[in-house]
Design an enzyme around this catalytic site. Structure first.
Site, PDB file in Angstrom:
ATOM      1  N   SER A  10       0.829  -1.221   0.000  1.00 22.19           N
ATOM      2  CA  SER A  10       0.000   0.000   0.000  1.00 22.19           C
ATOM      3  C   SER A  10       0.860   1.266   0.000  1.00 22.19           C
ATOM      4  O   SER A  10       0.388   2.341   0.335  1.00 22.19           O
ATOM      5  CB  SER A  10      -0.992  -0.014   1.168  1.00 22.19           C
ATOM      6  OG  SER A  10      -0.401  -0.504   2.343  1.00 22.19           O
ATOM      7  N   SER A 133      -5.285 -11.190 -11.203  1.00 18.41           N
ATOM      8  CA  SER A 133      -5.211 -10.366 -12.419  1.00 18.41           C
ATOM      9  C   SER A 133      -5.939 -11.079 -13.540  1.00 18.41           C
ATOM     10  O   SER A 133      -6.028 -12.307 -13.565  1.00 18.41           O
ATOM     11  CB  SER A 133      -3.750 -10.178 -12.809  1.00 18.41           C
ATOM     12  OG  SER A 133      -3.661  -9.717 -14.128  1.00 18.41           O
ATOM     13  N   TYR A 146       4.016 -14.295 -14.560  1.00 17.87           N
ATOM     14  CA  TYR A 146       2.996 -13.524 -13.829  1.00 17.87           C
ATOM     15  C   TYR A 146       1.637 -14.240 -13.880  1.00 17.87           C
ATOM     16  O   TYR A 146       0.945 -14.368 -12.867  1.00 17.87           O
ATOM     17  CB  TYR A 146       2.906 -12.138 -14.479  1.00 17.87           C
ATOM     18  CG  TYR A 146       1.974 -11.160 -13.828  1.00 17.87           C
ATOM     19  CD1 TYR A 146       2.288 -10.551 -12.619  1.00 17.87           C
ATOM     20  CD2 TYR A 146       0.778 -10.808 -14.452  1.00 17.87           C
ATOM     21  CE1 TYR A 146       1.434  -9.611 -12.044  1.00 17.87           C
ATOM     22  CE2 TYR A 146      -0.075  -9.866 -13.884  1.00 17.87           C
ATOM     23  CZ  TYR A 146       0.253  -9.282 -12.677  1.00 17.87           C
ATOM     24  OH  TYR A 146      -0.591  -8.362 -12.109  1.00 17.87           O
ATOM     25  N   ALA A 148       1.080 -17.410 -14.259  1.00 19.48           N
ATOM     26  CA  ALA A 148       1.153 -18.604 -13.400  1.00 19.48           C
ATOM     27  C   ALA A 148       0.953 -18.216 -11.939  1.00 19.48           C
ATOM     28  O   ALA A 148       0.190 -18.865 -11.206  1.00 19.48           O
ATOM     29  CB  ALA A 148       2.502 -19.303 -13.585  1.00 19.48           C
ATOM     30  N   LYS A 150      -0.569 -15.565 -10.726  1.00 18.17           N
ATOM     31  CA  LYS A 150      -1.905 -15.029 -10.450  1.00 18.17           C
ATOM     32  C   LYS A 150      -2.985 -16.113 -10.556  1.00 18.17           C
ATOM     33  O   LYS A 150      -4.008 -16.053  -9.866  1.00 18.17           O
ATOM     34  CB  LYS A 150      -2.204 -13.852 -11.387  1.00 18.17           C
ATOM     35  CG  LYS A 150      -1.312 -12.639 -11.141  1.00 18.17           C
ATOM     36  CD  LYS A 150      -1.531 -12.046  -9.741  1.00 18.17           C
ATOM     37  CE  LYS A 150      -0.744 -10.794  -9.477  1.00 18.17           C
ATOM     38  NZ  LYS A 150      -0.983 -10.214  -8.162  1.00 18.17           N
TER      39      LYS A 150
HETATM   40  P1  NDP Z   1       2.753  -1.105  -8.013  1.00 20.74           P
HETATM   41  O1  NDP Z   1       3.986  -1.569  -8.713  1.00 20.74           O
HETATM   42  O2  NDP Z   1       2.273   0.282  -8.249  1.00 20.74           O
HETATM   43  O3  NDP Z   1       2.910  -1.327  -6.425  1.00 20.74           O
HETATM   44  C1  NDP Z   1       3.374  -2.548  -5.946  1.00 20.74           C
HETATM   45  C2  NDP Z   1       3.300  -2.580  -4.446  1.00 20.74           C
HETATM   46  O4  NDP Z   1       3.735  -3.875  -4.010  1.00 20.74           O
HETATM   47  C3  NDP Z   1       4.220  -1.563  -3.771  1.00 20.74           C
HETATM   48  O5  NDP Z   1       3.603  -1.111  -2.605  1.00 20.74           O
HETATM   49  C4  NDP Z   1       5.454  -2.389  -3.428  1.00 20.74           C
HETATM   50  O6  NDP Z   1       6.161  -1.915  -2.290  1.00 20.74           O
HETATM   51  C5  NDP Z   1       4.816  -3.731  -3.097  1.00 20.74           C
HETATM   52  N1  NDP Z   1       5.754  -4.839  -3.266  1.00 20.74           N
HETATM   53  C6  NDP Z   1       6.288  -5.308  -4.410  1.00 20.74           C
HETATM   54  N2  NDP Z   1       7.108  -6.330  -4.152  1.00 20.74           N
HETATM   55  C7  NDP Z   1       7.106  -6.509  -2.819  1.00 20.74           C
HETATM   56  C8  NDP Z   1       7.751  -7.398  -1.932  1.00 20.74           C
HETATM   57  N3  NDP Z   1       8.584  -8.358  -2.365  1.00 20.74           N
HETATM   58  N4  NDP Z   1       7.496  -7.297  -0.613  1.00 20.74           N
HETATM   59  C9  NDP Z   1       6.682  -6.339  -0.150  1.00 20.74           C
HETATM   60  N5  NDP Z   1       6.027  -5.471  -0.924  1.00 20.74           N
HETATM   61  C10 NDP Z   1       6.237  -5.554  -2.244  1.00 20.74           C
HETATM   62  O7  NDP Z   1       1.639  -2.189  -8.417  1.00 20.74           O
HETATM   63  P2  NDP Z   1       0.055  -2.024  -8.655  1.00 20.74           P
HETATM   64  O8  NDP Z   1      -0.505  -1.131  -7.637  1.00 20.74           O
HETATM   65  O9  NDP Z   1      -0.162  -1.763 -10.078  1.00 20.74           O
HETATM   66  O10 NDP Z   1      -0.418  -3.529  -8.392  1.00 20.74           O
HETATM   67  C11 NDP Z   1      -0.918  -3.967  -7.126  1.00 20.74           C
HETATM   68  C12 NDP Z   1      -1.406  -5.402  -7.289  1.00 20.74           C
HETATM   69  O11 NDP Z   1      -2.427  -5.447  -8.284  1.00 20.74           O
HETATM   70  C13 NDP Z   1      -0.321  -6.381  -7.735  1.00 20.74           C
HETATM   71  O12 NDP Z   1      -0.497  -7.621  -7.109  1.00 20.74           O
HETATM   72  C14 NDP Z   1      -0.581  -6.519  -9.221  1.00 20.74           C
HETATM   73  O13 NDP Z   1      -0.130  -7.747  -9.720  1.00 20.74           O
HETATM   74  C15 NDP Z   1      -2.093  -6.418  -9.252  1.00 20.74           C
HETATM   75  N6  NDP Z   1      -2.619  -6.022 -10.541  1.00 20.74           N
HETATM   76  C16 NDP Z   1      -2.266  -4.812 -11.101  1.00 20.74           C
HETATM   77  C17 NDP Z   1      -2.776  -4.460 -12.329  1.00 20.74           C
HETATM   78  C18 NDP Z   1      -2.455  -3.167 -12.989  1.00 20.74           C
HETATM   79  O14 NDP Z   1      -2.861  -3.004 -14.154  1.00 20.74           O
HETATM   80  N7  NDP Z   1      -1.785  -2.243 -12.345  1.00 20.74           N
HETATM   81  C19 NDP Z   1      -3.671  -5.361 -13.071  1.00 20.74           C
HETATM   82  C20 NDP Z   1      -3.961  -6.606 -12.399  1.00 20.74           C
HETATM   83  C21 NDP Z   1      -3.446  -6.885 -11.183  1.00 20.74           C
HETATM   84  P3  NDP Z   1       7.435  -0.898  -2.432  1.00 20.74           P
HETATM   85  O15 NDP Z   1       6.844   0.444  -2.778  1.00 20.74           O
HETATM   86  O16 NDP Z   1       8.096  -0.921  -1.095  1.00 20.74           O
HETATM   87  O17 NDP Z   1       8.284  -1.465  -3.527  1.00 20.74           O
END
Ligand code: NDP
Length: 235
Positions: A10, A133, A146, A148, A150
């Site tokens: 978040s 997703s 990805y 796989a 999801k």
């Molecule tokens: P962002 O890349 O904008 O944000 C990703 C978030 O995940 C960040 O808060 C990041 O933290 C955190 N994060 C990533 N890797 C880790 C880790 N190893 N441990 C802890 N935290 C981690 O992604 P979105 O907001 O676009 O996506 C959010 C979710 O929605 C994901 O699961 C994505 O697969 C899914 N999704 C997104 C879509 C899209 O079109 N955007 C479509 C379908 C699904 P930090 O800031 O510290 O790196």
């Protein structure tokens, strides 16, 4: 006492939007990021919210932070949202691209939920919302790893929903299509995908958060084991 909800990932994007929406609805949100970024600190300050930092792909780290924090202070809800992409066509995909995405996106299901669920089970109430997703449902070029991860989340969530239904804990999956965040800015086939969306546009963070808000509510008490898309008609 306010209902506590942990939203992984978040610190930006969809997770940030969900946290803001849930807080507006009166939940006590607990923010999370992989590291302590300026952005995470800023959101925490704005929302006057606690923030946790751990790598969702690291089992020991998750156990250490989450068990201690939520053992005696059960959550109402968890949004398993943190995730990454590492796209490439399958023939060009390296072992690290495959394993990295599976570890962060799929192994986090165990790493995050296992330490927080027992206190929720004891209280016989709660909500688990898993961010999958459209890619995990219909596949997507350049995203075998990805997709796989999801798709795996959907199977895991459905099984967990069966296990927890008698405890009044619902488990549902939200499957967004193309949503405007940092993640999609670097998508390999962005233009191609927009052409395939019946709504002819990408979605925004609020449109995903609106669904999460409902699934998190008392009103959604008989909705469990469902996969719900937010995708402009893409699938
Ligand atoms: P962002 O890349 O904008 O944000 C990703 C978030 O995940 C960040 O808060 C990041 O933290 C955190 N994060 C990533 N890797 C880790 C880790 N190893 N441990 C802890 N935290 C981690 O992604 P979105 O907001 O676009 O996506 C959010 C979710 O929605 C994901 O699961 C994505 O697969 C899914 N999704 C997104 C879509 C899209 O079109 N955007 C479509 C379908 C699904 P930090 O800031 O510290 O790196």
């Amino acid at each position: 006492m306010l209902k506590k909800v942990l939203i992984t990932g978040s610190s930006r994007g969809i997770g940030e939007g969900i946290a803001r929406s849930l807080q507006e609805c009166g939940y006590e949100v607990i923010l999370h990021g992989k590291s302590v970024s300026e952005r995470l600190k800023q959101i925490a300050k704005e929302l006057n919210a606690e923030h946790l930092v751990f790598d969702v792909g690291n089992t020991q780290e998750c156990q250490a932070v989450l068990k201690q924090r939520f053992q005696e202070d059960a959550l109402w809800g968890v949004v398993l949202n943190a995730g990454i992409t590492d796209d490439n066509t399958f023939v060009a995909l390296l072992e690290e691209n495959w394993k990295g995405v599976i570890n962060t996106n799929l192994n986090s299901f165990y790493n995050v939920l296992n330490p927080v669920l027992m206190p929720m089970v004891r209280k016989k109430q709660g909500r688990v919302i898993v961010m999958s997703s459209v890619s995990g449902i219909m596949g997507n070029r350049g995203q075998t790893n990805y997709s796989a991860s999801k798709a795996g989340l959907i199977g895991a969530a459905k099984s967990l929903a069966i296990e927890l239904a008698s405890r009044n804990i619902t488990v549902n999956v939200v499957a967004p299509g193309l949503i405007d965040t940092e993640m999609t800015q670097e998508h390999l086939f962005l233009e191609e995908i927009i052409k395939m969306i019946p709504a002819k546009r990408s979605g925004n963070v609020q449109e995903v958060a609106n669904l999460v808000k409902f699934l998190m509510s008392e009103e959604a008490s008989y909705i469990t084991k469902q996969v719900i898309g937010v995708n402009g008609g893409l699938c």
